[in-house]
Design a protein around this motif. Structure first.
Motif, PDB file in Angstrom:
ATOM      1  N   TYR A  37     -55.115 -25.606  24.119  1.00 42.74           N
ATOM      2  CA  TYR A  37     -56.172 -25.790  23.154  1.00 42.74           C
ATOM      3  C   TYR A  37     -56.028 -24.722  22.073  1.00 42.74           C
ATOM      4  CZ  TYR A  37     -58.840 -28.794  26.371  1.00 42.74           C
ATOM      5  OH  TYR A  37     -59.252 -29.809  27.197  1.00 42.74           O
ATOM      6  N   ARG A  38     -56.740 -24.921  20.981  1.00 39.78           N
ATOM      7  CA  ARG A  38     -56.801 -23.883  19.957  1.00 39.78           C
ATOM      8  C   ARG A  38     -58.183 -23.879  19.310  1.00 39.78           C
ATOM      9  NH1 ARG A  38     -52.693 -26.391  15.322  1.00 39.78           N
ATOM     10  NH2 ARG A  38     -54.045 -28.121  14.647  1.00 39.78           N
ATOM     11  N   GLN A  39     -58.524 -22.726  18.753  1.00 43.47           N
ATOM     12  CA  GLN A  39     -59.801 -22.584  18.077  1.00 43.47           C
ATOM     13  C   GLN A  39     -59.607 -21.769  16.817  1.00 43.47           C
ATOM     14  OE1 GLN A  39     -63.035 -21.018  20.444  1.00 43.47           O
ATOM     15  NE2 GLN A  39     -64.541 -21.946  19.086  1.00 43.47           N
ATOM     16  N   ALA A  40     -59.840 -22.428  15.692  1.00 49.76           N
ATOM     17  CA  ALA A  40     -59.752 -21.763  14.394  1.00 49.76           C
ATOM     18  C   ALA A  40     -61.092 -21.123  14.055  1.00 49.76           C
ATOM     19  CB  ALA A  40     -59.359 -22.769  13.321  1.00 49.76           C
ATOM     20  N   PRO A  41     -61.088 -20.128  13.176  1.00 52.04           N
ATOM     21  CA  PRO A  41     -62.341 -19.459  12.809  1.00 52.04           C
ATOM     22  C   PRO A  41     -63.372 -20.450  12.290  1.00 52.04           C
ATOM     23  CG  PRO A  41     -60.461 -18.242  11.978  1.00 52.04           C
ATOM     24  CD  PRO A  41     -59.919 -19.524  12.518  1.00 52.04           C
ATOM     25  N   GLY A  42     -64.564 -20.396  12.848  1.00 45.67           N
ATOM     26  CA  GLY A  42     -65.649 -21.257  12.405  1.00 45.67           C
ATOM     27  C   GLY A  42     -65.561 -22.692  12.854  1.00 45.67           C
ATOM     28  N   PRO A  87     -50.475 -23.342   7.472  1.00 43.63           N
ATOM     29  CA  PRO A  87     -51.630 -22.435   7.501  1.00 43.63           C
ATOM     30  C   PRO A  87     -52.784 -22.985   8.356  1.00 43.63           C
ATOM     31  CG  PRO A  87     -50.724 -22.536   5.290  1.00 43.63           C
ATOM     32  CD  PRO A  87     -49.984 -23.565   6.099  1.00 43.63           C
ATOM     33  N   GLU A  88     -52.948 -24.280   8.384  1.00 37.74           N
ATOM     34  CA  GLU A  88     -54.028 -24.858   9.186  1.00 37.74           C
ATOM     35  C   GLU A  88     -53.779 -24.793  10.688  1.00 37.74           C
ATOM     36  OE1 GLU A  88     -52.381 -26.282   6.618  1.00 37.74           O
ATOM     37  OE2 GLU A  88     -52.116 -28.458   6.954  1.00 37.74           O
ATOM     38  N   ASP A  89     -52.608 -24.328  11.103  1.00 33.01           N
ATOM     39  CA  ASP A  89     -52.344 -24.085  12.522  1.00 33.01           C
ATOM     40  C   ASP A  89     -52.863 -22.722  12.962  1.00 33.01           C
ATOM     41  OD1 ASP A  89     -49.158 -25.629  12.028  1.00 33.01           O
ATOM     42  OD2 ASP A  89     -50.916 -26.530  12.994  1.00 33.01           O
ATOM     43  N   VAL A 111     -52.471 -16.866  16.662  1.00 36.23           N
ATOM     44  CA  VAL A 111     -51.385 -17.327  15.799  1.00 36.23           C
ATOM     45  C   VAL A 111     -51.908 -17.373  14.372  1.00 36.23           C
ATOM     46  CG1 VAL A 111     -49.898 -19.286  15.199  1.00 36.23           C
ATOM     47  CG2 VAL A 111     -50.256 -18.664  17.599  1.00 36.23           C
ATOM     48  N   THR A 112     -51.224 -16.677  13.488  1.00 35.01           N
ATOM     49  CA  THR A 112     -51.612 -16.659  12.079  1.00 35.01           C
ATOM     50  C   THR A 112     -50.429 -17.127  11.240  1.00 35.01           C
ATOM     51  OG1 THR A 112     -53.131 -14.815  12.444  1.00 35.01           O
ATOM     52  CG2 THR A 112     -52.470 -15.253  10.172  1.00 35.01           C
ATOM     53  N   VAL A 113     -50.665 -18.167  10.465  1.00 36.93           N
ATOM     54  CA  VAL A 113     -49.621 -18.716   9.599  1.00 36.93           C
ATOM     55  C   VAL A 113     -50.005 -18.414   8.159  1.00 36.93           C
ATOM     56  CG1 VAL A 113     -48.278 -20.748   8.967  1.00 36.93           C
ATOM     57  CG2 VAL A 113     -49.247 -20.554  11.276  1.00 36.93           C
TER      58      VAL A 113
END
Length: 115
Positions: A37-42, A87-89, A111-113
């Motif tokens: 799974y992943r969770q992006a800010p907000g 970047p959206e990853d 992970v920061t793209v």
């Protein structure tokens, strides 16, 4: 006691690649489906994909064709190979196993793209 430990995150430029690992312990790894799974800010946590005990994989449309999940049962480890990163990853990536009705999670790896 079930433990999941993710590693391999970092900063990568758009178009680059990373490989994440999820080291598992405390259960018979080969018997269970494992999930990323992943969770992006907000944003809410979202499914990236999973691999069954038999090695069948399934992916979210957003990563299909770019990400590959694999597992090494001898090493009790699951992998997430991420190519053509965007970047959206950018997100914290978590591995998960569900056993009966209980979900187990790792601590996540960032992970920061970005260029």
């Amino acid at each position: 006691q079930v433990q999941l430990v993710e590693s391999g995150g970092g900063l990568v430029q758009p178009g680059g690649s990373l490989r994440l690992s999820c080291a598992a312990s405390g259960f018979t790894f080969s018997n269970y489906r494992m999930t990323w799974y992943r969770q992006a800010p907000g944003k809410e946590r979202e499914l990236v994909g999973f691999i069954t005990s038999g090695g069948i994989t399934n992916y979210a449309d957003s990563v299909k064709g770019r990400f590959t999940i694999s597992r090494d049962n001898a090493k009790n480890t699951m992998y997430l190979q991420m190519n053509s990163l965007k970047p959206e990853d950018t997100a914290v990536y978590y591995c998960n196993t569900r056993q009966y009705i209980t979900d187990y999670w790792g601590q996540g790896t960032q992970v920061t793209v970005s260029s």
